[in-house]
Design an enzyme around this catalytic site. Structure first.
Site, PDB file in Angstrom:
ATOM      1  CE1 TYR A  31     -28.804 -67.900 -16.569  1.00  0.00           C
ATOM      2  CE2 TYR A  31     -27.479 -68.644 -14.718  1.00  0.00           C
ATOM      3  CZ  TYR A  31     -28.424 -67.795 -15.245  1.00  0.00           C
ATOM      4  OH  TYR A  31     -28.995 -66.832 -14.444  1.00  0.00           O
ATOM      5  CD1 TRP A  35     -25.953 -65.322 -21.053  1.00  0.00           C
ATOM      6  CD2 TRP A  35     -25.996 -67.546 -21.173  1.00  0.00           C
ATOM      7  NE1 TRP A  35     -27.264 -65.726 -20.973  1.00  0.00           N
ATOM      8  CE2 TRP A  35     -27.331 -67.083 -21.038  1.00  0.00           C
ATOM      9  CE3 TRP A  35     -25.782 -68.931 -21.283  1.00  0.00           C
ATOM     10  CZ2 TRP A  35     -28.421 -67.935 -20.994  1.00  0.00           C
ATOM     11  CZ3 TRP A  35     -26.866 -69.787 -21.237  1.00  0.00           C
ATOM     12  CH2 TRP A  35     -28.165 -69.287 -21.095  1.00  0.00           C
ATOM     13  CD1 TRP A  37     -22.393 -61.351 -19.394  1.00  0.00           C
ATOM     14  CD2 TRP A  37     -21.448 -59.600 -18.388  1.00  0.00           C
ATOM     15  NE1 TRP A  37     -23.223 -60.971 -18.358  1.00  0.00           N
ATOM     16  CE2 TRP A  37     -22.664 -59.901 -17.733  1.00  0.00           C
ATOM     17  CE3 TRP A  37     -20.685 -58.524 -17.934  1.00  0.00           C
ATOM     18  CZ2 TRP A  37     -23.121 -59.162 -16.628  1.00  0.00           C
ATOM     19  CZ3 TRP A  37     -21.145 -57.786 -16.843  1.00  0.00           C
ATOM     20  CH2 TRP A  37     -22.347 -58.113 -16.198  1.00  0.00           C
ATOM     21  N   GLY A 159     -26.930 -57.518 -18.897  1.00  0.00           N
ATOM     22  CA  GLY A 159     -26.516 -58.560 -17.977  1.00  0.00           C
ATOM     23  C   GLY A 159     -27.127 -58.402 -16.598  1.00  0.00           C
ATOM     24  CG  ASP A 161     -31.240 -60.833 -16.497  1.00  0.00           C
ATOM     25  OD1 ASP A 161     -30.094 -60.419 -16.738  1.00  0.00           O
ATOM     26  OD2 ASP A 161     -31.612 -61.974 -16.804  1.00  0.00           O
ATOM     27  CD  GLU A 384     -26.775 -66.839 -11.457  1.00  0.00           C
ATOM     28  OE1 GLU A 384     -27.129 -66.175 -12.450  1.00  0.00           O
ATOM     29  OE2 GLU A 384     -27.494 -67.729 -10.957  1.00  0.00           O
TER      30      GLU A 384
END
Length: 421
Positions: A31, A35, A37, A159, A161, A384
């Site tokens: 990433y 982004w 949030w 958020g 997905d 993550e």
């Protein structure tokens, strides 16, 4: 053995490592941009040791705000050909290259939490951000409501997905003409932990539709086949509106109409209660069908200021089934997959939002959730997301928002009812 002091240093180092000068990426490679949030969580993390940098993060996010008030979910500050879909695929129409959709509006809530730590210097930042946050929230109220609940128009918007909540609406999309494309996410992360090609074809088809319509919200309202009333968006916007009202009242800003909007969203939240499963649930606005899913978003009700005895029973059941906090999907569901993104894994950021709400309402399960999240990060680091059953780290590593959760909440060795410090 890793100590709390070591973990605090590691978490701070992750935020510094992912800092790109005014904005923070979630993690290197996977990433590479800002982004929405993620950035708000990063700001909360920075606030624990660098308050000026925390405000800068939020200020930078809003430099990408569109004229209609929308704040995009990705801001492409610098070119990175290793990411797909990039700004050329999106065709965003804002002041900076960006995506054409938004993300859960948690910025106002994070701004209020940061302001509580820094009222003197923070007042100027809040005064500057307030009309921008107000415009974003009003954009939701204008374009995204169904029975008062807030809708998502792309799975990426929530958020979450590839949550099973989107399976029904996604199956009805025929991604005709989507063409060939090269995914980059599976080059960084094991494909078994990511959305499938079936999902991705439909993600890209929806992006191409938005670009074709030049992100005209009225046309999207009429044409987009994916429009789902969503607990994530509804509960986060309701909470954000409450926080915006509190900030406005404290600083003597114009809060006219906010109370009416809050009441509308409260009714919208009530419209998401699915009696069939005794839980808050997503609703397909095109068909009226329930997703019939208990997800981690279902438990954001307390974060939004709504208590629920039925949801409490669900929370007790789910926490008894797994070891490390609230899984993204019901562990007793046949669709549960403990390591595939939003179909089962535990996300520290969702634990934080749920936990914050539980603590504010002095819920008996509040401390249990904080302690589970603390143990998860102590044992498995700053991934993550994680397998909720054994804690196996998954997705990207050295992740900004997990580090922020540790610094602002999980790493605090306290009782469960005193909120974020």
């Amino acid at each position: 053995m890793t100590t709390t002091i070591d973990l605090h240093k590691q978490a701070r180092d992750i935020l510094k490592m992912n800092d790109r000068g005014g904005y923070t990426i979630p993690t290197k490679g996977l990433y590479p941009y800002q982004w929405n949030w993620d950035s708000a969580f990063a700001a909360l993390g920075f606030a624990q040791f660098n308050i000026d940098r925390a405000w800068q993060e939020l200020d930078t996010l809003f430099t990408a705000q569109w004229d209609d008030g929308m704040v995009p979910h990705i801001v492409f500050h610098k070119s990175d050909p290793g990411y797909y879909p990039g700004p050329d695929v999106w065709g965003g129409i804002g002041p900076l290259p960006s995506s054409g959709i938004t993300q859960p509006p948690i910025a106002a809530t994070m701004a209020r939490l940061i302001f509580e730590k820094d009222k003197t210097a923070g007042e100027a930042h809040i005064r500057a951000l307030f009309p921008k946050m107000r415009a974003w929230h009003q954009w939701f109220m204008q374009w995204r409501l169904d029975q008062g609940a807030v809708c998502v128009t792309h799975p990426w918007e929530a958020g979450r997905d590839n949550t099973p909540e989107w399976d029904g609406p996604m199956e009805r999309i025929d991604p005709i003409g989507v063409g060939e494309y090269e995914r980059r996410d599976t080059k960084h992360v094991d494909g078994s932990m990511r959305p499938t090609k079936f999902d991705y074809d439909r993600y890209i088809w929806l992006v191409q539709m938005g670009k074709r319509l030049n992100w005209d919200q009225q046309q999207l309202l009429e044409e987009n086949p994916f429009r789902v009333a969503d607990p994530t968006m509804t509960f986060t916007l309701l909470r954000a509106q409450r926080d915006l009202l509190a900030l406005g009242v404290e600083l003597g800003l114009d809060v006219n109409g906010l109370d009416v909007e809050i009441a509308t969203l409260e009714k919208g939240a009530a419209s998401l209660w699915n009696n069939n499963i005794q839980s808050y649930d997503a609703r397909d606005t095109k068909t009226g069908e329930w997703a019939n899913c208990v997800s981690n978003a279902s438990f954001l009700c307390w974060y939004a200021g709504i208590d629920s005895a039925g949801q409490s029973e669900q929370l007790q059941r789910v926490l008894d089934k797994v070891q490390f906090g609230v899984p993204s999907h019901d562990p007793e569901s046949p669709k549960f997959d403990g390591r595939r993104y939003w179909r089962g894994p535990t996300w520290a950021v969702m634990n934080l939002l749920i936990g914050l709400g539980l603590e504010e309402m002095k819920h008996p399960l509040a401390l249990r959730l904080r302690q589970a999240t603390r143990a998860l990060i102590e044992q498995n680091g700053f991934a993550e997301y994680f397998d909720p059953q054994d804690g196996t780290p998954a997705g990207g590593q050295a992740f900004t928002w997990t580090a922020a959760v540790w610094l602002s909440w999980a790493g605090e060795n306290q009782g469960g009812n005193d909120g974020i410090n």
